[in-house]
Each structure stands twice: as C-alpha cells, then as structure tokens.
Design a protein around this motif. Structure first.
Motif, mmCIF file in Angstrom:
data_model
loop_
_atom_site.group_PDB
_atom_site.id
_atom_site.type_symbol
_atom_site.label_atom_id
_atom_site.label_comp_id
_atom_site.label_asym_id
_atom_site.label_seq_id
_atom_site.Cartn_x
_atom_site.Cartn_y
_atom_site.Cartn_z
ATOM 1 N N LYS A 1 -0.328 -62.637 -69.260
ATOM 2 C CA LYS A 1 -1.122 -62.739 -70.496
ATOM 3 C C LYS A 1 -0.238 -63.049 -71.694
ATOM 4 O O LYS A 1 -0.622 -63.835 -72.571
ATOM 5 N N ILE A 2 0.948 -62.461 -71.741
ATOM 6 C CA ILE A 2 1.858 -62.694 -72.867
ATOM 7 C C ILE A 2 2.249 -64.169 -72.949
ATOM 8 O O ILE A 2 2.313 -64.740 -74.039
ATOM 9 N N VAL A 3 2.498 -64.801 -71.797
ATOM 10 C CA VAL A 3 2.895 -66.213 -71.827
ATOM 11 C C VAL A 3 1.691 -67.147 -71.843
ATOM 12 O O VAL A 3 1.848 -68.360 -72.002
ATOM 13 N N ASN A 4 0.485 -66.598 -71.715
ATOM 14 C CA ASN A 4 -0.743 -67.390 -71.753
ATOM 15 C C ASN A 4 -1.793 -66.691 -72.613
ATOM 16 O O ASN A 4 -2.863 -66.311 -72.116
ATOM 17 N N PRO A 5 -1.538 -66.499 -73.898
ATOM 18 C CA PRO A 5 -2.491 -65.748 -74.715
ATOM 19 C C PRO A 5 -3.872 -66.396 -74.818
ATOM 20 O O PRO A 5 -4.864 -65.705 -75.054
ATOM 21 N N GLU A 6 -3.935 -67.710 -74.587
ATOM 22 C CA GLU A 6 -5.207 -68.413 -74.732
ATOM 23 C C GLU A 6 -6.024 -68.429 -73.440
ATOM 24 O O GLU A 6 -7.189 -68.833 -73.443
ATOM 25 N N ARG A 7 -5.441 -67.983 -72.330
ATOM 26 C CA ARG A 7 -6.134 -68.011 -71.040
ATOM 27 C C ARG A 7 -6.652 -66.630 -70.673
ATOM 28 O O ARG A 7 -6.179 -65.609 -71.166
ATOM 29 N N MET A 8 -7.631 -66.621 -69.775
ATOM 30 C CA MET A 8 -8.137 -65.352 -69.253
ATOM 31 C C MET A 8 -7.241 -64.920 -68.104
ATOM 32 O O MET A 8 -7.062 -65.663 -67.135
ATOM 33 N N VAL A 9 -6.669 -63.736 -68.219
ATOM 34 C CA VAL A 9 -5.841 -63.170 -67.153
ATOM 35 C C VAL A 9 -6.566 -61.957 -66.601
ATOM 36 O O VAL A 9 -6.963 -61.051 -67.349
ATOM 37 N N LEU A 10 -6.744 -61.939 -65.287
ATOM 38 C CA LEU A 10 -7.483 -60.867 -64.627
ATOM 39 C C LEU A 10 -6.561 -60.053 -63.732
ATOM 40 O O LEU A 10 -5.682 -60.608 -63.052
ATOM 41 N N SER A 11 -6.759 -58.742 -63.736
ATOM 42 C CA SER A 11 -6.031 -57.845 -62.853
ATOM 43 C C SER A 11 -7.042 -57.167 -61.933
ATOM 44 O O SER A 11 -7.910 -56.433 -62.402
ATOM 45 N N PRO A 12 -6.962 -57.401 -60.626
ATOM 46 C CA PRO A 12 -7.940 -56.801 -59.712
ATOM 47 C C PRO A 12 -7.967 -55.275 -59.754
ATOM 48 O O PRO A 12 -8.990 -54.677 -59.419
ATOM 49 N N ASP A 13 -6.863 -54.652 -60.157
ATOM 50 C CA ASP A 13 -6.844 -53.194 -60.292
ATOM 51 C C ASP A 13 -5.848 -52.812 -61.384
ATOM 52 O O ASP A 13 -4.646 -52.695 -61.119
ATOM 53 N N PRO A 14 -6.320 -52.602 -62.622
ATOM 54 C CA PRO A 14 -5.418 -52.264 -63.729
ATOM 55 C C PRO A 14 -4.708 -50.924 -63.562
ATOM 56 O O PRO A 14 -3.767 -50.629 -64.306
ATOM 57 N N THR A 15 -5.131 -50.097 -62.602
ATOM 58 C CA THR A 15 -4.451 -48.815 -62.387
ATOM 59 C C THR A 15 -3.244 -48.962 -61.463
ATOM 60 O O THR A 15 -2.540 -47.974 -61.217
ATOM 61 N N ALA A 16 -3.000 -50.169 -60.956
ATOM 62 C CA ALA A 16 -1.831 -50.395 -60.096
ATOM 63 C C ALA A 16 -0.588 -50.401 -60.969
ATOM 64 O O ALA A 16 -0.260 -51.404 -61.609
ATOM 65 N N GLY A 17 0.085 -49.272 -61.014
ATOM 66 C CA GLY A 17 1.227 -49.114 -61.905
ATOM 67 C C GLY A 17 2.550 -49.388 -61.209
ATOM 68 O O GLY A 17 2.630 -50.129 -60.232
ATOM 69 N N MET B 1 1.380 -51.610 -55.117
ATOM 70 C CA MET B 1 1.115 -53.004 -54.740
ATOM 71 C C MET B 1 -0.089 -53.083 -53.802
ATOM 72 O O MET B 1 -0.911 -54.004 -53.898
ATOM 73 N N LYS B 2 -0.195 -52.102 -52.903
ATOM 74 C CA LYS B 2 -1.266 -52.141 -51.921
ATOM 75 C C LYS B 2 -2.610 -51.707 -52.501
ATOM 76 O O LYS B 2 -3.624 -51.743 -51.792
ATOM 77 N N GLN B 3 -2.642 -51.289 -53.762
ATOM 78 C CA GLN B 3 -3.929 -51.015 -54.405
ATOM 79 C C GLN B 3 -4.746 -52.291 -54.587
ATOM 80 O O GLN B 3 -5.966 -52.249 -54.706
ATOM 81 N N ILE B 4 -4.068 -53.432 -54.629
ATOM 82 C CA ILE B 4 -4.784 -54.706 -54.751
ATOM 83 C C ILE B 4 -5.287 -55.075 -53.360
ATOM 84 O O ILE B 4 -4.507 -55.288 -52.436
ATOM 85 N N THR B 5 -6.590 -55.141 -53.212
ATOM 86 C CA THR B 5 -7.193 -55.493 -51.930
ATOM 87 C C THR B 5 -7.955 -56.805 -52.059
ATOM 88 O O THR B 5 -8.278 -57.257 -53.168
ATOM 89 N N LEU B 6 -8.240 -57.399 -50.926
ATOM 90 C CA LEU B 6 -8.983 -58.657 -50.928
ATOM 91 C C LEU B 6 -10.362 -58.475 -51.550
ATOM 92 O O LEU B 6 -10.846 -59.343 -52.292
#
Length: 316
Positions: free
Chosen positions: A70-86, A275-280
C-alpha cells in the motif's frame, strides 16, 4: 502444468473479473502459491507491487507485507486476506522503543528490516530485506553509526560480514528461524554429506556459520542466503540434494521450479502460523468482497516510503 481445484479455479476467475493481481510470499501454503501471479520474497513482492498496473493487489503474506504494498501504491486498492496475520519479529520492537533508541544515538542511520510495521518504517532511514541488507549497509558512510533492527541474527550476520563495528543491533528475533537449532542442522549434514546446506540469515546459526567460514572451519557446502537466493543457488548448483534452513513453505516453490532435485527441511517444524493464517478460502472471499482493504495514515505512509524507496534502489 498445475491442475486447479474448483476453489483455485474460482480464485483465478475472481482475479480476472476484479482485474486483480495476486502476490504470494514463499512461505504461503502450496495451493495459494499455485494460484498467485507472482511468488517471491519480501523484496520481490515489494518490487512487483510497485511495478504492477493492476488496480487491485491481493497480498498473500503477513500484514506488514500488505502495508508495504500500500505504501508503494497509495492510489491502488491493496487487500489483505487476513489482517490479523502478524509477525513475531515485527512485534519485537515498538515505536516507543525505537524513538528511545534513536535518542541515545543521535545522528545514527536507522536501518529497519522489512519485517516491521509501517510506523517503524516511517521512523527509519533505510528499509532492507535479507536479500539486499548487506548492500544497503555497505552503502552507508563507514563513519556513521547504524542502528539495525529488529532481527538480532540477521544483524549479527551483517556485522560479521561487513566488519561494521559501529553497528548496533536490536535483540529481536523470528520465533520460527530462531527455533531452527544448530544440532538439527549438523544431524542433517551428517546424514546427507553431499547436500548443499542453505541457511536463511534470520536463523540463529547463520552468524555462527559465517564466523566459522572466516576461520576456515565451516562445512564447505554451506551457504547463507535469502529465500530468493536459495532458489537461484539451487537452480545453478551441481548438488542433487539441498538441506533448507528456513520456513518450510519455500520447499514447494523449490520443488516446483527445480524438479529432479531433493529438497529437505532442516527442521520440519519450522512453520510460521501467521503465514498459514492466509487460506485459499480467505483469498476467494477477499476477491469476492474486495475487502479487507489496507489503509495507512498519509503522513506515516509518506515517511515510510522514503525508507522503502531506498531499499528498492539498492539491489543485492
């Protein structure tokens, strides 16, 4: 050619419909790597995120990777499948910690590993990955102090590698890499004496290996490399077998891109739960709903981008 499951086919169909690019880290599960448009390390993901012309970016990785996109693409939509994946490494330093440390070393260059939050990057002069950290450190004037954070093992490896005595290191660690023990690696080497040993510099044994190498006592087939460096090395090495000391997700990519070789985990339990919190299924839902979207306060993003741009300007 990869044969898609119905859910994988649905993810690819949604990506086409939403005009989205799917970026996946090397530590993601195989079924996500196989549907991604690009699979790579943190540096590769940042470069791809910067260069894509897709209006939607789905970042399959831990949350700081989505922040970087998102920082390098402020104009684009950036999606995170699981924002709690720390990330345990990113969590090892707070903004207050860094500001206190900076006050104790006025004039020092702040070099932050990419495994940090946007707020930490905004307080930094340089951002690095394991692939280009050495090049970045060498580019800083020799008489300037460096505060390197947050990974103590990568920092120790860099200090030994560069001979940089005026580099101070934060005592953080990745719990996965720190858990790969030297005795496990020695056992693998003894069982597979003709194998190349590939060690990520976040591993606690990396600095010890470098120390031993400089004194002529290290196993000659040992290489300290970023995950991308591991892929490149394996593709050109004459070895038939490789012992890989990093998170086990990289094994899928290695086996897929370099068939006919044997890749063995140094530690089968080196698995990052974050990392494994992101699922298909989460990737599918994210594309369907175009959510959750990553947002970063403009002042923080602007300052963090300076450090990230410097990272992207210095190749390994």
């Amino acid at each position: 050619m990869t044969t898609f499951t119905p859910m994988q086919a649905a993810v690819r169909r949604l990506a086409r419909e939403k005009n989205a690019v799917i970026l996946a880290h090397n530590y993601q599960v195989p079924e996500i790597q196989d549907v991604a448009d690009f699979v790579g390390d943190s540096l590769g993901l940042a470069i791809e995120a910067r260069h894509t012309d897709a209006p939607v970016i789905v970042m399959c990785g831990v949350y700081f990777m989505a922040e970087t996109a998102k920082i390098v693409n402020p104009e684009r939509m950036v999606l995170s499948p699981d924002p709690t994946a720390g990330c345990s490494l990113a969590d090892s330093i707070t903004l207050r910690d860094l500001r206190t440390w900076k006050a104790e070393h006025p004039g020092a260059a702040i070099v932050s590993y990419v495994n940090t939050t946007a707020e930490i990057k905004a307080e930094s002069d340089y951002c690095v990955t394991s692939g280009n950290a050495e090049a970045v450190v060498r580019s800083i004037p020799a008489d300037q102090e460096i505060l390197f954070l947050p990974d103590q093992f990568l920092g120790a490896w860099l200090k030994e590698r560069t001979g940089r005595e005026n580099m101070h290191i934060w005592l953080g660690e990745c719990h996965v890499h720190a858990g790969i023990r030297p005795d496990e690696i020695r056992a693998r080497q003894e069982a597979l004496p003709s194998a190349d040993l590939l060690i990520h510099p976040e591993c606690g044994c990396a600095s010890a290996c470098l120390w031993a190498n400089g004194r002529g006592v290290m196993h000659p087939r040992t290489y300290v490399l970023s995950t991308e460096g591991m892929v490149k090395h394996a593709a050109t090495s004459r070895a038939e077998t490789f012992v890989v000391a990093t998170e086990t997700g990289i094994l899928h990519r290695l086996r897929k891109e370099i068939p006919g070789r044997q890749f063995v985990a140094a530690d089968e339990s080196a698995v990052c739960g974050y990392m494994k919190q992101i699922t298909l299924a989460k990737v599918r839902d994210t594309l369907r709903d175009l959510a959750p979207a990553v947002e970063i306060a403009t002042p923080i993003a602007a300052r963090a981008r300076v450090a990230i741009d410097r990272m992207l300007a210095v190749r390994a």
